[in-house]
Each structure stands twice: as C-alpha cells, then as structure tokens.
Design an enzyme around this catalytic site. Structure first.
Site, PDB file in Angstrom:
ATOM      1  N   GLY A  64      29.616  -6.562  82.823  1.00 30.23           N
ATOM      2  CA  GLY A  64      28.951  -6.138  84.037  1.00 30.23           C
ATOM      3  C   GLY A  64      28.082  -4.905  83.843  1.00 30.23           C
ATOM      4  N   HIS A  65      27.353  -4.556  84.891  1.00 29.88           N
ATOM      5  CA  HIS A  65      26.396  -3.451  84.778  1.00 29.88           C
ATOM      6  C   HIS A  65      27.100  -2.102  84.631  1.00 29.88           C
ATOM      7  CE1 HIS A  65      26.085  -3.029  89.487  1.00 29.88           C
ATOM      8  NE2 HIS A  65      27.314  -2.969  89.053  1.00 29.88           N
ATOM      9  N   ASN A  66      26.465  -1.238  83.842  1.00 27.25           N
ATOM     10  CA  ASN A  66      26.946   0.125  83.584  1.00 27.25           C
ATOM     11  C   ASN A  66      28.251   0.187  82.804  1.00 27.25           C
ATOM     12  OD1 ASN A  66      25.503   0.487  86.612  1.00 27.25           O
ATOM     13  ND2 ASN A  66      24.892   1.936  85.029  1.00 27.25           N
TER      14      ASN A  66
END
Length: 367
Positions: A264-266
């Site tokens: 997922g993002h980050n």
C-alpha cells in the site's frame, strides 16, 4: 536436466568456479589436479543431472542419493564428503561450506550467459520520447513505451510491452520482463529484476468522505508522491507497489517480493526483507530490515515492525511488533466487537490455564 550450453561453450569446472561470484566463499574440487577436468554444460538435481552437469547436496536427507548421481561434479560440505564410501560414486566432489548458496551463484552464472545471447539494442517498434536518456548498452524490447524525462542505465533490459512513465529512473543492469509498468516518478535502483505484470506507482487507496455528493460518497485524494526502490531488488509477477500520497513509498536495498503481493501507499520496507506470495501490506506501515513475511499474511495499516521480525504464513498482524522473533496467529471470523472480546481472552489463555490448574490442585488436596 537443464543442459544450458553447447559443448563448445561449456567451461571447465575450474573455469566455472572461478567465473562465478565466489568471493569470500570457499569452494574447491577434491583432488582435481589428479582428475580429468570435466566441462560443465548445465546444472541439475542429484538424480537428474547428467555427466556434463554439476549438482549440489544441501539437504543431509538426500545423502543417500549421492551414489546414484550421474553428475560430473557435486557441491557438498566436507562433512557430507567424509560420509561417502570410497568407490561408491563417479562424480568429482566439490567441497563448499554453503552448497545451496554456491548453487545459487552458479545458476546466476548460467542465467547471465543466457541473457548475453539475447538481442540487444532498441527495437524499431518501441516508442521513446526524445527527452528520454537511454545509456549505452541498454536494450528496449518490442512495443515498449518510454515517456519523457525517463533515464535508463547501461545494461538494463526492457522486455516486450514494458511502459516506463514520465521522469522515472531505472538503474544499471536491471531486467524488466514483459509487460512491466512503471507509472510516472518511479525510481528503481541498480540490478533490479521486475517480473511480468508488476506495477509500480499506481495510485494508493486514498479517499476522503464527501457527503456533498451523496451519503457515503468519497472524494479522491490525488496521490502525488512516488515510489523509490533500492538496489538488488526483485519483485514478482503481478505484484503492485502503490505510490505515496505525499511522500514516497520506499522499498529498501535487497528486498525480495514474491508474486501477487500488494504494497500500500507510503509503506516503508527495510533492507533485505523478503515476502512470499499473496501478502498484503496496508498503507503507511513501516517494516524493518531482514524481516520475512510468509505467504498470505496480512498487515494492517500504520503499524511498525522492527528489524528481524518473522511473520508466519496466513498470520494477521493488527498491532506493531518491536521484539525480534517469529509471530503466528489466525483468529476465526466474528462480528468485530465479539472478535475483540475473544482476542482479549485468547491472549490470556496460558495464564488462565495456569490459574485453573492451580485451583484444581488445591481442590484435590485432602481437607
């Protein structure tokens, strides 16, 4: 029985061992100076390798297969060699403290030889923006698209149908198999291996509630960060690494990701961490160095896993883990409130068991 080289291309055993990356790895044939030097055309398992191939013994349980092996040479530890009966084998033993690692290095050598035989250069069907910088020695396959401002390092190879988005960077000596997609502003280090269908830099799953549209409606949060991938990273087929919302999603040096993984993002992944297939990592989770995560394990978002944490396959990690070690656990499905109550009890089972045994002993004592 993967014979990989024509007879005229086959190196001698000593040449093969010298050309493989054996720095700091002891590896020497037994009495090679008194034996005919075999030429090695490929490598295989103990029972399948032929008389012009090399094999290896890393699992002591397979020691009994050695007398049946037809391989020209077999890599093994000194202790395994000492268990061989004289005259019970026809191969040339090669002593090495880490046979499995030596097998990996030899497999790399043969694969580099395979890649060296492939066509190089830029295929005429590739579409490359005038502002892209392709270093000498890079190869771009059929129907690839390389957008504006892209930089691709020397020795990197793009297989058919790859797309490299605007201002992305790929380092030296990388290998992108067919249909790899890099969105814009993705950075990939040196010696990366990206397998077919993997996608780096798709939008992270970011939405804000927007009741102006309708009850339960969502407004998209534009994902304006990027993805940064270190050196010596391998990413499996159909694995996705989402771009960050504001800062980059980061994959450290030496990370190995299997097929069909979702990052997922980050998310931040520390150096030399490895994940097996179908793992899911929710956004903004930080994973330390040298961690392993087994197949189909799931990590909730905004967690921190410290260095040297090992998660068993199928485990659901819902809180941070700081202490190194192995962690395992799967709870049954239930309504959320009931699940929370049951989880609280399960975490105290060992203590409750000790208390129950103490009560039972006290009741059994004569009054």
């Amino acid at each position: 029985m993967p014979v990989l080289l024509a007879p005229g291309q086959a190196p001698t055993l000593q040449e093969l061992l010298a050309q493989a990356n054996t720095v700091q790895l002891d590896c020497k044939p037994v009495n090679a100076e008194h034996e005919p030097t075999p030429r090695i055309r490929g490598l295989g398992s103990l029972l399948c390798a032929g008389p012009d191939e090399i094999s290896f013994l890393s699992n002591p349980k397979l020691q009994a297969q050695l007398p049946q092996s037809r391989a020209a040479a077999v890599i093994m530890t000194e202790s395994a060699y000492k268990e061989l009966e004289e005259g019970s084998y026809a191969f040339l033993p090669v002593l090495c403290s880490q046979p499995y690692l030596m097998y990996a290095l030899l497999a790399q050598w043969f694969d580099r030889h395979r890649l060296a035989r492939l066509e190089t250069g830029i295929h005429p069907s590739a579409i490359i923006a005038p502002s892209a910088q392709i270093e000498a020695g890079a190869s771009i396959g059929p129907h690839c698209v390389v957008e504006e401002g892209v930089r691709i390092g020397a020795g990197t190879r793009l297989g058919p149908g790859c797309v490299v988005g605007a201002h992305s960077v790929i380092g030296r000596d990388g290998l992108l198999h067919a249909r790899v997609t890099l969105y814009h502003n993705v950075i990939v280090g040196d010696r990366a291996i990206l397998h077919s269908g993997c996608v780096l830099g798709a939008d992270g799953f970011g939405f804000a509630p927007d009741p102006r549209q309708a009850p339960g409606a969502w407004a998209k949060i534009a994902q304006i960060g990027g993805v940064s991938v270190g050196n010596d990273v391998e990413i499996g087929a159909n694995t996705t690494v989402d771009r960050g919302a504001l800062e980059n999603t980061v994959v450290g040096n030496g990370v190995k990701l299997d097929n069909q993984i979702m990052i997922g993002h980050n998310v931040q992944i520390g150096d030399h961490t490895a994940m097996a297939a179908c793992v899911g990592i929710a956004g903004s989770t930080i994973i330390g160095q040298r961690c392993t995560i087994g197949g189909a394990a799931m990590l909730s978002g905004h967690l921190v896993l410290g260095d040297d944490v090992h998660v068993s396959g199928g485990t659901a990690v819902t809180s941070s883990i700081a202490k190194p070690g192995r962690y395992t656990g799967v709870y049954p499905f239930a309504e959320h409130v009931a699940w929370q109550r049951n989880a609280a009890v399960l975490s105290q089972l060992a203590q409750l068991r000790r208390r129950l045994k103490s009560i039972e002993r006290n009741e059994q004592q004569p009054k």
